[in-house]
Motif scaffolding. Structure first.
Motif, PDB file in Angstrom:
ATOM      1  N   ARG A   1       5.861  13.368 -12.119  1.00  0.00           N
ATOM      2  CA  ARG A   1       6.463  13.318 -13.497  1.00  0.00           C
ATOM      3  C   ARG A   1       5.701  13.722 -14.589  1.00  0.00           C
ATOM      4  NH1 ARG A   1       8.734   8.028 -16.598  1.00  0.00           N
ATOM      5  NH2 ARG A   1       6.560   7.825 -17.218  1.00  0.00           N
ATOM      6  N   GLN A   2       4.456  13.523 -14.578  1.00  0.00           N
ATOM      7  CA  GLN A   2       3.348  14.034 -15.378  1.00  0.00           C
ATOM      8  C   GLN A   2       3.305  15.472 -15.362  1.00  0.00           C
ATOM      9  OE1 GLN A   2      -0.346  12.215 -15.356  1.00  0.00           O
ATOM     10  NE2 GLN A   2      -1.034  13.043 -17.464  1.00  0.00           N
TER      11      GLN A   2
ATOM     12  N   GLN B   1       4.765  13.134 -19.478  1.00  0.00           N
ATOM     13  CA  GLN B   1       4.424  11.490 -19.863  1.00  0.00           C
ATOM     14  C   GLN B   1       3.625  11.029 -18.875  1.00  0.00           C
ATOM     15  OE1 GLN B   1       8.950  11.235 -19.749  1.00  0.00           O
ATOM     16  NE2 GLN B   1       8.358   9.602 -21.423  1.00  0.00           N
ATOM     17  N   GLN B   2       2.921  10.021 -19.406  1.00  0.00           N
ATOM     18  CA  GLN B   2       1.775   9.421 -18.476  1.00  0.00           C
ATOM     19  C   GLN B   2       2.536   8.004 -18.099  1.00  0.00           C
ATOM     20  OE1 GLN B   2      -2.041   8.678 -20.098  1.00  0.00           O
ATOM     21  NE2 GLN B   2      -2.758  11.104 -19.610  1.00  0.00           N
ATOM     22  N   PHE B   3       2.074   7.539 -16.845  1.00  0.00           N
ATOM     23  CA  PHE B   3       2.596   6.515 -16.187  1.00  0.00           C
ATOM     24  C   PHE B   3       1.367   5.592 -15.954  1.00  0.00           C
ATOM     25  CE2 PHE B   3       4.333   3.835 -12.629  1.00  0.00           C
ATOM     26  CZ  PHE B   3       5.518   3.307 -13.688  1.00  0.00           C
TER      27      PHE B   3
ATOM     28  N   VAL C   1       0.666  -1.155   0.116  1.00  0.00           N
ATOM     29  CA  VAL C   1      -0.050  -0.011  -0.026  1.00  0.00           C
ATOM     30  C   VAL C   1       0.836   1.262  -0.115  1.00  0.00           C
ATOM     31  CG1 VAL C   1      -1.779   1.259   1.367  1.00  0.00           C
ATOM     32  CG2 VAL C   1      -2.021  -1.119   1.217  1.00  0.00           C
ATOM     33  N   VAL C   2       2.026   1.191   0.895  1.00  0.00           N
ATOM     34  CA  VAL C   2       2.800   2.329   0.904  1.00  0.00           C
ATOM     35  C   VAL C   2       3.571   2.726  -0.252  1.00  0.00           C
ATOM     36  CG1 VAL C   2       5.081   3.273   1.871  1.00  0.00           C
ATOM     37  CG2 VAL C   2       3.197   2.144   3.545  1.00  0.00           C
ATOM     38  N   ALA C   3       3.903   1.549  -0.953  1.00  0.00           N
ATOM     39  CA  ALA C   3       4.659   1.523  -2.254  1.00  0.00           C
ATOM     40  C   ALA C   3       3.569   2.344  -3.267  1.00  0.00           C
ATOM     41  CB  ALA C   3       5.169   0.134  -2.629  1.00  0.00           C
ATOM     42  N   VAL C   4       2.504   1.748  -3.271  1.00  0.00           N
ATOM     43  CA  VAL C   4       1.366   2.145  -4.373  1.00  0.00           C
ATOM     44  C   VAL C   4       1.449   3.667  -4.196  1.00  0.00           C
ATOM     45  CG1 VAL C   4      -0.855   2.236  -4.950  1.00  0.00           C
ATOM     46  CG2 VAL C   4       0.308   0.221  -4.670  1.00  0.00           C
ATOM     47  N   VAL C   5       1.257   4.180  -2.685  1.00  0.00           N
ATOM     48  CA  VAL C   5       0.912   5.532  -2.735  1.00  0.00           C
ATOM     49  C   VAL C   5       2.258   6.339  -3.145  1.00  0.00           C
ATOM     50  CG1 VAL C   5       0.797   7.440  -0.890  1.00  0.00           C
ATOM     51  CG2 VAL C   5      -0.673   5.266  -0.780  1.00  0.00           C
ATOM     52  N   VAL C   6       3.522   5.951  -2.805  1.00  0.00           N
ATOM     53  CA  VAL C   6       4.649   6.616  -3.334  1.00  0.00           C
ATOM     54  C   VAL C   6       4.823   6.750  -4.856  1.00  0.00           C
ATOM     55  CG1 VAL C   6       7.099   6.461  -3.462  1.00  0.00           C
ATOM     56  CG2 VAL C   6       6.027   6.303  -1.129  1.00  0.00           C
ATOM     57  N   MET C   7       4.485   5.517  -5.333  1.00  0.00           N
ATOM     58  CA  MET C   7       4.454   5.611  -6.912  1.00  0.00           C
ATOM     59  C   MET C   7       3.484   6.434  -7.567  1.00  0.00           C
ATOM     60  SD  MET C   7       3.934   2.191  -9.010  1.00  0.00           S
ATOM     61  CE  MET C   7       2.189   2.061  -8.953  1.00  0.00           C
ATOM     62  N   THR C   8       2.197   6.492  -7.155  1.00  0.00           N
ATOM     63  CA  THR C   8       1.259   7.458  -7.539  1.00  0.00           C
ATOM     64  C   THR C   8       1.849   9.038  -7.433  1.00  0.00           C
ATOM     65  OG1 THR C   8      -0.390   5.877  -6.629  1.00  0.00           O
ATOM     66  CG2 THR C   8      -1.157   8.091  -7.449  1.00  0.00           C
ATOM     67  N   ARG C   9       2.248   9.061  -6.362  1.00  0.00           N
ATOM     68  CA  ARG C   9       2.877  10.797  -6.192  1.00  0.00           C
ATOM     69  C   ARG C   9       3.816  11.135  -7.137  1.00  0.00           C
ATOM     70  NH1 ARG C   9       2.761  12.105   0.051  1.00  0.00           N
ATOM     71  NH2 ARG C   9       0.610  12.147   0.483  1.00  0.00           N
TER      72      ARG C   9
END
Lengths: 336, 396
Positions: free
Chosen positions: B209-210, B215-217, B196-204
């Motif tokens: 980056r966008q 660029q979309q991710f 869950v923490v990793a997902v939050v960090v990744m989304t941020r």
């Protein structure tokens, strides 16, 4: 439902003050009728027909009180109450007397500000099951799902019975008795439990009456009787003696049919009952012929029982409700 | 007033009883005193009368033994538990059905509200029929319908509908295996937490980056992979520390496992379906409140229909949707008290039903129940106000 109960409570906040000081009898005489709390439809006890006329042994208690006060057994207005609402309705003064197959228990008599004015039906809790379940005793009901009504002594008795016999169960509790019957009929539960008289009465509402049977065990004492507010002894006495009048009349063999011929007789006990001797009516605050009016218009206890309970489709036998002189436990103090 | 006095000639003085400020304070104080006195009178009068009538008062009954059974409870409860615990059981059952109902009603309502605006004639008519049907039938009837219609259709325990010999459906409920956690299962939970923490960090990171590069991710695929993969890995490494208790027919009924009673299902379904019809209309109104020019502008910029709805229309529509949506959530929670009709043991059924009748203390019990509903409603309101403030238009 929440709003209804809150309204009842709010009503109780204000109405309580209005009714404690005033004597119920004066109030009843003033408004010209007895306001009687009854069930929402229990055949034989308090039930209404398609014209809205109420009948049953509990209804007869209300009619007897009206006959004693007004010499008119029809001077009654009925308030159908769920088991949840009944005590609040009485406490708040919405009704004058509660005659609604209500069990006399210590808590209700001591902590609710109420008085039980006698017992008009000695009952006990029983179980009804489908015949195809193959059960012959309540002790075989381990693991059963049981339908019952909320806010009744049955809910507690069933818990005690299964706990003391170390059996598992699940209880499904509905607010209205019709919902309990409907749920049992649609297979939600294996067992339907309530007072035995209620089982016989509700059984006729089932789709296939012959597919069900009442188990022999009676797991509790359920003395049912009329209830009044505490603190008004005159009214308490009147309700109590209206019931005793009916029981005494049966014991003396006075019925609504033969009451005319019994008048002006020689038996002093009959004379006292019919108000030809003594000042019993005066002491109660009603006319001297109060008991005669009750018997003439409503009938004696045995007549009432036979008219409402010992007939098709209920066919309930007198059992313990037979007079003490005939082997039962119905016993009224003498009018003397 | 004060300004005028200082500005005007000094000999002009206002008498206190002519000063609107003083007068307004005076009348407010009088009103406050009257309200407090009325409250004290009602309280004192009730207490007096209860005592004179010999009716028990006070809250000591919370500690005494309840002595009755409750069909479903989220916390440990048996006949020897206290009335206080029975109260907690009822409260939790109310919260459970309200929570599940709010989630289902929101999802269903949004889907149907959007369908109502669909260009597909069939879809929009179907949504309209749904809304008009369920919005216009009293809720209690719908509860009875779902309860008795569904109950009668279900088989008896002996003829249960059977899925893979582990899930059984019959008139007594839905019986499912219940999980038994063994040593090492906590590691799986830790893995889930890390995911869950990793997902939050990744989304941020993806957002940032966008914003910077355009660029979309596609975070969604990676999120699913993380959320499922990581706990699964932990689960395998620890040697599957989980076993299942499978319900089995014993005597009249199934024993073991977890059971969802039909009363809950009927109540949950009817509350969700009923409230969803209102939410659908709120969603439709919210979307239509956003000027059509916004859609045209988005299309002119080459944004596709899906992202237009998601990125342009809905964020603006939400500002219109949230306030009436909160009152639907409140309605749903309060409507859950209708469960007393079908034997779902929520607060009103258990506490103002059975407990009230066993103790006879109507005033205390009804007051506590009203206070509870008030608190739940204020809690939901507070949460929705917070969300509303967050979504409100930020003026730049």
């Amino acid at each position: 439902m929440k709003t209804i109960t809150s309204t009842v409570m709010l009503a109780s906040l204000f109405a309580v003050s209005a009714n404690t000081s005033a004597a119920t009898l004066d109030e009843v005489v003033g408004k010209g009728h007895v306001q009687c709390g009854v069930s929402q439809g229990l055949p034989g006890f308090s039930n209404f027909d398609d014209k809205g006329n109420w009948s049953g042994v509990d209804v007869d208690i209300c009619r007897a009180i009206a006959a004693a006060i007004f010499n008119d057994s029809e001077a009654v207005k009925y308030t159908p109450l769920s088991s949840k609402e009944r005590f609040t309705a009485l406490q708040s003064g919405e009704i004058d007397v509660l005659s609604r197959n209500t069990t006399w228990t210590a808590t209700r008599d001591t902590a609710l500000g109420l008085n039980f004015a006698g017992v008009n039906y000695y009952d006990g809790q029983g179980f009804m099951v489908r015949k195809d379940l193959g059960v012959n005793s309540a002790l075989e009901l381990d693991g059963a799902a049981i339908c019952t009504q909320t806010g009744t002594t049955t809910e507690l008795n069933v818990a005690d019975y299964f706990r003391s016999n170390d059996m598992a169960y699940t209880v499904v509790a509905y607010e209205k008795s019709d919902e309990v019957v409907a749920a049992y009929d649609s297979g939600r539960c294996d067992v339907y439990t309530t007072d035995q008289s209620g089982l016989y009465a509700q059984r006729i509402k089932l789709k296939d009456v012959s597919a069900h049977k009442v188990l022999p065990e009676v797991i509790s004492k359920e003395p049912l009787g009329p209830v009044v507010r505490q603190g008004d002894d005159q009214w308490f006495n009147l309700v109590k003696w209206s019931l005793y009048c009916m029981i005494n009349a049966e014991e003396m063999g006075i019925t609504s049919q033969n009451i005319k011929s019994k008048m002006n007789g020689k038996d002093p006990a009959v004379k006292r009952l019919l108000g030809e001797e003594g000042a019993f009516g005066e002491n109660l605050g009603v006319s001297p012929t109060w008991c005669g009016n009750i018997v003439a218009q409503v009938g004696n206890y045995g007549e009432s029982f036979a008219r409402h309970l010992s007939v098709d489709p209920l066919n309930i036998s007198r059992g313990v409700n037979e007079l003490w002189s005939k082997g039962g436990i119905q016993y009224a103090p003498p009018i003397r | 007033m004060a300004k005028e006095e200082s500005a005007g000639p000094p000999e002009v003085t206002t008498k206190p009883w002519n000063d609107p400020k003083v007068r307004s304070i005076f009348f407010q104080v009088v009103l406050l005193i009257l309200v407090v006195l009325a409250g004290m009178y009602i309280f004192g009068n009730t207490a007096d009368n209860l005592e004179r009538q010999g009716i028990a008062t006070g809250f000591s009954f919370f500690g005494t033994t309840a002595g009755f059974g409750i069909i479903t409870h989220l916390i440990e409860y048996n006949e020897a538990s206290s009335y206080g615990r029975a109260f907690a059981v009822g409260l939790l059952n109310t919260l459970l059905v309200a929570f599940c109902g709010i989630i289902a009603a929101t999802i269903l309502g949004v889907v149907i509200g959007i369908s109502r605006l669909s260009k597909n004639w069939m879809v929009s008519r179907m949504a309209m029929v749904y809304i008009e049907t369920f919005r216009n039938i009293p809720l209690l009837l719908q509860i009875f319908f779902w309860y008795f219609a569904v109950l009668r259709a279900l088989p008896q325990p002996k003829n249960s509908v059977n899925f893979l010999d582990s899930i059984f459906i019959n008139s007594r409920g839905i019986y499912m295996p219940s999980a038994i956690y063994e040593d090492g299962f906590s590691l799986v939970l830790w893995a889930l937490g890390i995911a869950v923490v990793a997902v939050v960090v990744m989304t941020r990171w993806a957002h940032k980056r966008q914003d910077q590069t355009g660029q979309q991710f596609h975070t969604i695929y990676y999120s699913i992979a993380l959320l499922i993969g990581l706990p699964l890995l932990a689960f395998t490494v620890t040697g599957f520390p989980l076993s299942w208790e499978i319900p089995a027919l014993k005597g009249f009924n199934f024993a073991g496992g977890t059971v969802i009673i039909p009363e809950f299902v009927a109540l949950w379904l009817s509350l969700s379906i009923y409230t969803a019809s209102f939410i659908a209309e709120i969603v439709r109104a919210g979307i239509q409140a956003v000027s059509h020019g916004q859609t045209e502008a988005a299309h002119a910029l080459g944004i596709k229909a899906g992202p237009t709805l998601q990125l342009v229309i809905l964020p603006q529509a939400l500002r219109v949707i949230i306030p009436p949506l909160s009152s639907q959530f409140l309605n749903l929670t309060k409507n859950s008290s209708l469960a007393t009709a079908i034997a779902y043991p929520e607060l009103v059924s258990v506490f103002t039903g059975t407990v009230l009748n066993q103790t006879g203390q109507a005033v205390e019990i009804i007051s506590v129940t009203m206070a509870v509903y008030l608190s739940i409603s204020l809690g939901i309101s507070a949460m929705m106000n917070w969300y509303n403030a967050k979504m409100a238009l930020v003026e730049r």
